[in-house]
Motif scaffolding. Structure first.
Motif, PDB file in Angstrom:
ATOM      1  N   MET A   1       0.844  -1.172   0.000  1.00 29.97           N
ATOM      2  CA  MET A   1       0.000   0.000   0.000  1.00 29.97           C
ATOM      3  C   MET A   1       0.898   1.247   0.000  1.00 29.97           C
ATOM      4  N   ARG A   2       0.506   2.236  -0.757  1.00 27.65           N
ATOM      5  CA  ARG A   2       1.300   3.442  -0.928  1.00 27.65           C
ATOM      6  C   ARG A   2       0.907   4.527   0.080  1.00 27.65           C
ATOM      7  N   VAL A   3       1.888   5.215   0.611  1.00 24.44           N
ATOM      8  CA  VAL A   3       1.657   6.297   1.579  1.00 24.44           C
ATOM      9  C   VAL A   3       1.250   7.555   0.820  1.00 24.44           C
ATOM     10  N   LEU A   4       0.093   8.173   1.219  1.00 29.47           N
ATOM     11  CA  LEU A   4      -0.364   9.414   0.602  1.00 29.47           C
ATOM     12  C   LEU A   4       0.366  10.628   1.162  1.00 29.47           C
ATOM     13  N   TRP A   5       0.648  10.591   2.457  1.00 29.81           N
ATOM     14  CA  TRP A   5       1.319  11.720   3.117  1.00 29.81           C
ATOM     15  C   TRP A   5       2.140  11.180   4.275  1.00 29.81           C
ATOM     16  N   SER A   6       3.279  11.759   4.493  1.00 29.62           N
ATOM     17  CA  SER A   6       4.141  11.374   5.596  1.00 29.62           C
ATOM     18  C   SER A   6       4.639  12.650   6.278  1.00 29.62           C
ATOM     19  N   GLY A   7       4.617  12.648   7.594  1.00 26.37           N
ATOM     20  CA  GLY A   7       5.053  13.835   8.322  1.00 26.37           C
ATOM     21  C   GLY A   7       5.190  13.541   9.796  1.00 26.37           C
ATOM     22  N   VAL A   8       5.245  14.601  10.587  1.00 23.63           N
ATOM     23  CA  VAL A   8       5.373  14.438  12.040  1.00 23.63           C
ATOM     24  C   VAL A   8       4.411  15.391  12.744  1.00 23.63           C
ATOM     25  N   ILE A   9       4.005  14.984  13.928  1.00 25.69           N
ATOM     26  CA  ILE A   9       3.227  15.845  14.822  1.00 25.69           C
ATOM     27  C   ILE A   9       4.110  16.081  16.030  1.00 25.69           C
ATOM     28  N   GLN A  10       4.275  17.338  16.414  1.00 26.00           N
ATOM     29  CA  GLN A  10       5.190  17.675  17.497  1.00 26.00           C
ATOM     30  C   GLN A  10       4.437  18.360  18.638  1.00 26.00           C
ATOM     31  N   PHE A  11       4.615  17.832  19.857  1.00 29.06           N
ATOM     32  CA  PHE A  11       4.070  18.418  21.079  1.00 29.06           C
ATOM     33  C   PHE A  11       5.244  18.753  21.991  1.00 29.06           C
ATOM     34  N   GLY A  12       5.750  19.949  21.882  1.00 28.08           N
ATOM     35  CA  GLY A  12       6.905  20.341  22.693  1.00 28.08           C
ATOM     36  C   GLY A  12       8.126  19.530  22.308  1.00 28.08           C
ATOM     37  N   LEU A  13       8.616  18.692  23.241  1.00 27.00           N
ATOM     38  CA  LEU A  13       9.784  17.861  22.968  1.00 27.00           C
ATOM     39  C   LEU A  13       9.421  16.483  22.408  1.00 27.00           C
ATOM     40  N   VAL A  14       8.137  16.160  22.366  1.00 26.22           N
ATOM     41  CA  VAL A  14       7.686  14.861  21.865  1.00 26.22           C
ATOM     42  C   VAL A  14       7.362  14.984  20.382  1.00 26.22           C
ATOM     43  N   VAL A  15       7.955  14.111  19.564  1.00 27.52           N
ATOM     44  CA  VAL A  15       7.736  14.113  18.121  1.00 27.52           C
ATOM     45  C   VAL A  15       7.170  12.754  17.719  1.00 27.52           C
ATOM     46  N   LEU A  16       5.987  12.761  17.047  1.00 21.48           N
ATOM     47  CA  LEU A  16       5.339  11.520  16.618  1.00 21.48           C
ATOM     48  C   LEU A  16       5.345  11.433  15.093  1.00 21.48           C
ATOM     49  N   PRO A  17       5.960  10.388  14.528  1.00 24.45           N
ATOM     50  CA  PRO A  17       5.907  10.218  13.082  1.00 24.45           C
ATOM     51  C   PRO A  17       4.513   9.759  12.655  1.00 24.45           C
ATOM     52  N   VAL A  18       4.015  10.286  11.530  1.00 27.52           N
ATOM     53  CA  VAL A  18       2.667   9.977  11.045  1.00 27.52           C
ATOM     54  C   VAL A  18       2.730   9.626   9.568  1.00 27.52           C
ATOM     55  N   LYS A  19       1.984   8.574   9.178  1.00 26.09           N
ATOM     56  CA  LYS A  19       1.840   8.213   7.766  1.00 26.09           C
ATOM     57  C   LYS A  19       0.355   8.092   7.460  1.00 26.09           C
ATOM     58  N   LEU A  20      -0.086   8.637   6.342  1.00 21.05           N
ATOM     59  CA  LEU A  20      -1.482   8.606   5.948  1.00 21.05           C
ATOM     60  C   LEU A  20      -1.641   7.683   4.744  1.00 21.05           C
ATOM     61  N   PHE A  21      -2.500   6.678   4.888  1.00 18.73           N
ATOM     62  CA  PHE A  21      -2.777   5.720   3.827  1.00 18.73           C
ATOM     63  C   PHE A  21      -4.204   5.906   3.334  1.00 18.73           C
ATOM     64  N   SER A  22      -4.493   5.493   2.118  1.00 16.94           N
ATOM     65  CA  SER A  22      -5.868   5.539   1.614  1.00 16.94           C
ATOM     66  C   SER A  22      -6.667   4.403   2.257  1.00 16.94           C
TER      67      SER A  22
END
Length: 71
Positions: A1-22
């Motif tokens: 499955m192909r990733v539509l969007w990839s990025g990060v969500i950051q809350f202060g010092l905490v960084v969460l990697p995020v991938k969006l799939f269809s």
């Protein structure tokens, strides 16, 4: 499955990697409102603003009994 969007969500010092799939399947999302006092579901009702046979309007909310027309 192909990733539509990839990025990060950051809350202060905490960084969460995020991938969006269809989506692979269609699902219906139901959002229900819960009344805080008794944890019951909130029910929304629709009703006509005018009576079809005349031009009378319904009174202010809370001034009529449930299921009856305001005069």
């Amino acid at each position: 499955m192909r990733v539509l969007w990839s990025g990060v969500i950051q809350f202060g010092l905490v960084v969460l990697p995020v991938k969006l799939f269809s989506a692979t399947e269609e699902h219906q999302v139901r959002l229900r409102e819960i009344h805080a006092a008794d944890s019951g579901r909130v029910q929304h009702r629709r009703f006509p603003r005018t009576v079809k046979s005349g031009t009378r309007r319904l009174g202010a909310a809370g001034s009529c009994r449930m299921g009856s027309w305001c005069r």
